[in-house]
Design an enzyme around this catalytic site. Structure first.
Site, PDB file in Angstrom:
ATOM      1  N   GLU A  65      39.997  30.595  38.078  1.00  0.00           N
ATOM      2  CA  GLU A  65      40.870  30.603  39.261  1.00  0.00           C
ATOM      3  C   GLU A  65      41.823  29.402  39.259  1.00  0.00           C
ATOM      4  OE1 GLU A  65      37.888  31.800  39.183  1.00  0.00           O
ATOM      5  OE2 GLU A  65      37.632  33.427  40.627  1.00  0.00           O
ATOM      6  N   GLU A 120      31.596  37.071  40.726  1.00  0.00           N
ATOM      7  CA  GLU A 120      31.213  37.142  42.146  1.00  0.00           C
ATOM      8  C   GLU A 120      30.462  38.434  42.443  1.00  0.00           C
ATOM      9  OE1 GLU A 120      34.151  35.063  44.908  1.00  0.00           O
ATOM     10  OE2 GLU A 120      35.484  35.952  43.410  1.00  0.00           O
TER      11      GLU A 120
HETATM   12  C1  LIG Z   1      42.418  34.727  45.791  1.00  0.00           C
HETATM   13  O1  LIG Z   1      41.740  35.729  46.392  1.00  0.00           O
HETATM   14  C2  LIG Z   1      40.775  36.377  45.682  1.00  0.00           C
HETATM   15  C3  LIG Z   1      40.389  36.118  44.381  1.00  0.00           C
HETATM   16  C4  LIG Z   1      39.416  36.857  43.739  1.00  0.00           C
HETATM   17  C5  LIG Z   1      39.023  36.710  42.393  1.00  0.00           C
HETATM   18  C6  LIG Z   1      39.744  36.035  41.520  1.00  0.00           C
HETATM   19  C7  LIG Z   1      39.542  36.206  40.118  1.00  0.00           C
HETATM   20  O2  LIG Z   1      38.851  37.066  39.618  1.00  0.00           O
HETATM   21  S1  LIG Z   1      40.396  35.087  39.100  1.00  0.00           S
HETATM   22  C8  LIG Z   1      40.086  35.619  37.463  1.00  0.00           C
HETATM   23  C9  LIG Z   1      41.023  36.703  37.011  1.00  0.00           C
HETATM   24  N1  LIG Z   1      40.735  37.082  35.648  1.00  0.00           N
HETATM   25  C10 LIG Z   1      41.248  36.473  34.572  1.00  0.00           C
HETATM   26  O3  LIG Z   1      41.985  35.525  34.680  1.00  0.00           O
HETATM   27  C11 LIG Z   1      40.875  37.070  33.232  1.00  0.00           C
HETATM   28  C12 LIG Z   1      42.098  37.662  32.568  1.00  0.00           C
HETATM   29  N2  LIG Z   1      41.765  38.430  31.385  1.00  0.00           N
HETATM   30  C13 LIG Z   1      41.486  37.885  30.178  1.00  0.00           C
HETATM   31  O4  LIG Z   1      41.396  36.693  30.017  1.00  0.00           O
HETATM   32  C14 LIG Z   1      41.319  38.841  29.033  1.00  0.00           C
HETATM   33  O5  LIG Z   1      41.949  40.058  29.371  1.00  0.00           O
HETATM   34  C15 LIG Z   1      39.832  39.129  28.666  1.00  0.00           C
HETATM   35  C16 LIG Z   1      39.009  39.575  29.861  1.00  0.00           C
HETATM   36  C17 LIG Z   1      39.216  37.885  28.051  1.00  0.00           C
HETATM   37  C18 LIG Z   1      39.765  40.278  27.630  1.00  0.00           C
HETATM   38  O6  LIG Z   1      40.574  39.969  26.517  1.00  0.00           O
HETATM   39  P1  LIG Z   1      40.974  41.119  25.493  1.00  0.00           P
HETATM   40  O7  LIG Z   1      39.744  41.884  25.139  1.00  0.00           O
HETATM   41  O8  LIG Z   1      41.756  40.511  24.408  1.00  0.00           O
HETATM   42  O9  LIG Z   1      41.872  42.151  26.346  1.00  0.00           O
HETATM   43  P2  LIG Z   1      43.384  42.000  26.855  1.00  0.00           P
HETATM   44  O10 LIG Z   1      44.313  42.530  25.826  1.00  0.00           O
HETATM   45  O11 LIG Z   1      43.643  40.636  27.361  1.00  0.00           O
HETATM   46  O12 LIG Z   1      43.361  42.955  28.149  1.00  0.00           O
HETATM   47  C19 LIG Z   1      43.510  44.348  28.033  1.00  0.00           C
HETATM   48  C20 LIG Z   1      44.391  44.795  29.175  1.00  0.00           C
HETATM   49  O13 LIG Z   1      43.722  44.504  30.397  1.00  0.00           O
HETATM   50  C21 LIG Z   1      44.558  43.683  31.234  1.00  0.00           C
HETATM   51  N3  LIG Z   1      43.707  42.785  32.022  1.00  0.00           N
HETATM   52  C22 LIG Z   1      42.631  42.096  31.611  1.00  0.00           C
HETATM   53  N4  LIG Z   1      42.122  41.405  32.627  1.00  0.00           N
HETATM   54  C23 LIG Z   1      42.886  41.653  33.709  1.00  0.00           C
HETATM   55  C24 LIG Z   1      42.867  41.221  35.061  1.00  0.00           C
HETATM   56  N5  LIG Z   1      41.911  40.399  35.520  1.00  0.00           N
HETATM   57  N6  LIG Z   1      43.808  41.681  35.889  1.00  0.00           N
HETATM   58  C25 LIG Z   1      44.766  42.535  35.465  1.00  0.00           C
HETATM   59  N7  LIG Z   1      44.836  42.997  34.181  1.00  0.00           N
HETATM   60  C26 LIG Z   1      43.908  42.546  33.331  1.00  0.00           C
HETATM   61  C27 LIG Z   1      45.426  42.939  30.232  1.00  0.00           C
HETATM   62  O14 LIG Z   1      46.562  42.441  30.873  1.00  0.00           O
HETATM   63  C28 LIG Z   1      45.705  44.032  29.230  1.00  0.00           C
HETATM   64  O15 LIG Z   1      46.670  44.891  29.806  1.00  0.00           O
HETATM   65  P3  LIG Z   1      47.834  45.530  28.915  1.00  0.00           P
HETATM   66  O16 LIG Z   1      48.641  46.327  29.870  1.00  0.00           O
HETATM   67  O17 LIG Z   1      48.544  44.371  28.296  1.00  0.00           O
HETATM   68  O18 LIG Z   1      47.107  46.359  27.900  1.00  0.00           O
HETATM   69  C29 LIG Z   1      38.794  37.922  44.591  1.00  0.00           C
HETATM   70  C30 LIG Z   1      39.168  38.207  45.887  1.00  0.00           C
HETATM   71  C31 LIG Z   1      40.166  37.481  46.494  1.00  0.00           C
HETATM   72  O19 LIG Z   1      40.603  37.759  47.745  1.00  0.00           O
END
Ligand SMILES: COc1cc(/C=C/C(=O)SCCNC(=O)CCNC(=O)[C@H](O)C(C)(C)COP(=O)(O)OP(=O)(O)OC[C@H]2O[C@@H](n3cnc4c(N)ncnc43)[C@H](O)[C@@H]2OP(=O)(O)O)ccc1O
Length: 269
Positions: free
Chosen positions: A142, A122
């Site tokens: 989402e 977005e």
């Molecule tokens: C409803 O009102 C809204 C909504 C919105 C907007 C909504 C959205 O954006 S929905 C989409 C949310 N994002 C995801 O579902 C993606 C999640 N992440 C992943 O799938 C993976 O992390 C990756 C991006 C593919 C990367 O993978 P990799 O390189 O293997 O790294 P990881 O080990 O997974 O991540 C490292 C570390 O980061 C943390 N992390 C990653 N993404 C997120 C995230 N989106 N939120 C929080 N944390 C995240 C992950 O947990 C790891 O943390 P550690 O502590 O375990 O190290 C807008 C406005 C509105 O009002």
């Protein structure tokens, strides 16, 4: 950034953004690589501050992600704190910030690589030009998270790729590759690996050299004209054209061409 005369304009109070400046181009780096540049309230508010306070002599902005990813979207750890009212306010806060990007006085170019997910997608939609490296992939998970887009994606993305493709992305969780993103009109440029930011900076330097009034017309009037009924659109176009050509900047630039002092328009050799 290793630009010749780059200087750090504002490291961002919290370090969530890395903001640098080279001549008339401002580079804004999302700086949470350990969280894959997940967008928490702090980073969203800092983006808003940055676009609300663009120095007057800036001609273009490049936005990118520090590390291997542009952004993994909304920071999911913050969403669970909201009730319905909090959710509405949160989404509207994102809208205000991304509107500042879309309705910015200067062109904004997003340099994309790795994950461009959910709210990160977005954010990229609010930019005016998108440059993608081959590692870039686009997704809207989402549906899997039980939420809906909240950062203006349902308004901006269908206008770029069409409602049917956005529905497919949201319903099936389909992930588009960089080449698909380019062929569907999301990314305007595909670069080689490692060249996305460089290409975005090159484009930013180019667009910053346009007459400010032309950029203003393209950014502010063109999207409205494109959505207006044809008669209103044509009238707006004539008015905008009249204002632009009356400006001394246009007169100077046209005179320079007629006096053979400026580059001709030629295809790339
Ligand atoms: C409803 O009102 C809204 C909504 C919105 C907007 C909504 C959205 O954006 S929905 C989409 C949310 N994002 C995801 O579902 C993606 C999640 N992440 C992943 O799938 C993976 O992390 C990756 C991006 C593919 C990367 O993978 P990799 O390189 O293997 O790294 P990881 O080990 O997974 O991540 C490292 C570390 O980061 C943390 N992390 C990653 N993404 C997120 C995230 N989106 N939120 C929080 N944390 C995240 C992950 O947990 C790891 O943390 P550690 O502590 O375990 O190290 C807008 C406005 C509105 O009002």
């Amino acid at each position: 950034m290793t630009q010749g005369n780059a200087e750090t304009a504002n490291a961002g109070a919290s370090g969530l953004l890395r903001i640098e400046r080279a001549d008339r181009v401002l580079t804004v780096g999302l700086n949470r690589p350990a969280k894959r540049n997940a967008l928490n309230d702090g980073i969203i508010l800092e983006i808003g501050e940055c676009f609300a306070n663009l120095p007057e002599d800036i001609g273009a902005v490049v936005i990118h992600g520090i590390g291997d990813h542009f952004s993994s979207g909304l920071d999911l750890s913050e969403l669970t704190e909201h009730d319905a009212t909090g959710g509405l306010l949160h989404s509207q806060m994102w809208h205000r910030v991304f509107d500042r990007i879309q309705y910015s006085r200067v062109p904004v170019i997003a340099a994309l690589r790795g994950a461009v997910i959910g709210g990160g997608l977005e954010l990229a939609c609010a930019a005016h030009i998108r440059v993608a490296e081959p590692s870039t992939y686009f997704a809207l998970p989402e549906g899997q998270r039980g939420i809906f887009v909240g950062g203006g994606g349902s308004v901006r993305l269908p206008r770029l790729i069409g409602v049917a493709r956005m529905m497919d992305m949201m319903l099936t969780g389909r992930v588009y590759s960089a080449t698909e993103g380019a062929s569907y009109g999301f990314a305007q440029y595909l670069t080689e690996a490692g060249h996305g930011l460089g290409k975005a900076l090159e484009l930013a330097t180019k667009v910053a050299s346009n007459a400010p009034l032309t950029n203003f017309a393209v950014l502010q009037a063109l999207p409205m004209i494109a959505e207006a009924n044809p008669q209103t659109g044509l009238l707006m176009e004539s008015l905008m054209a009249t204002v632009a050509q009356s400006d001394k900047e246009a007169k100077r630039r046209i005179r320079e061409f007629l006096e053979h002092k400026t580059a001709k328009v030629k295809p790339k050799s």
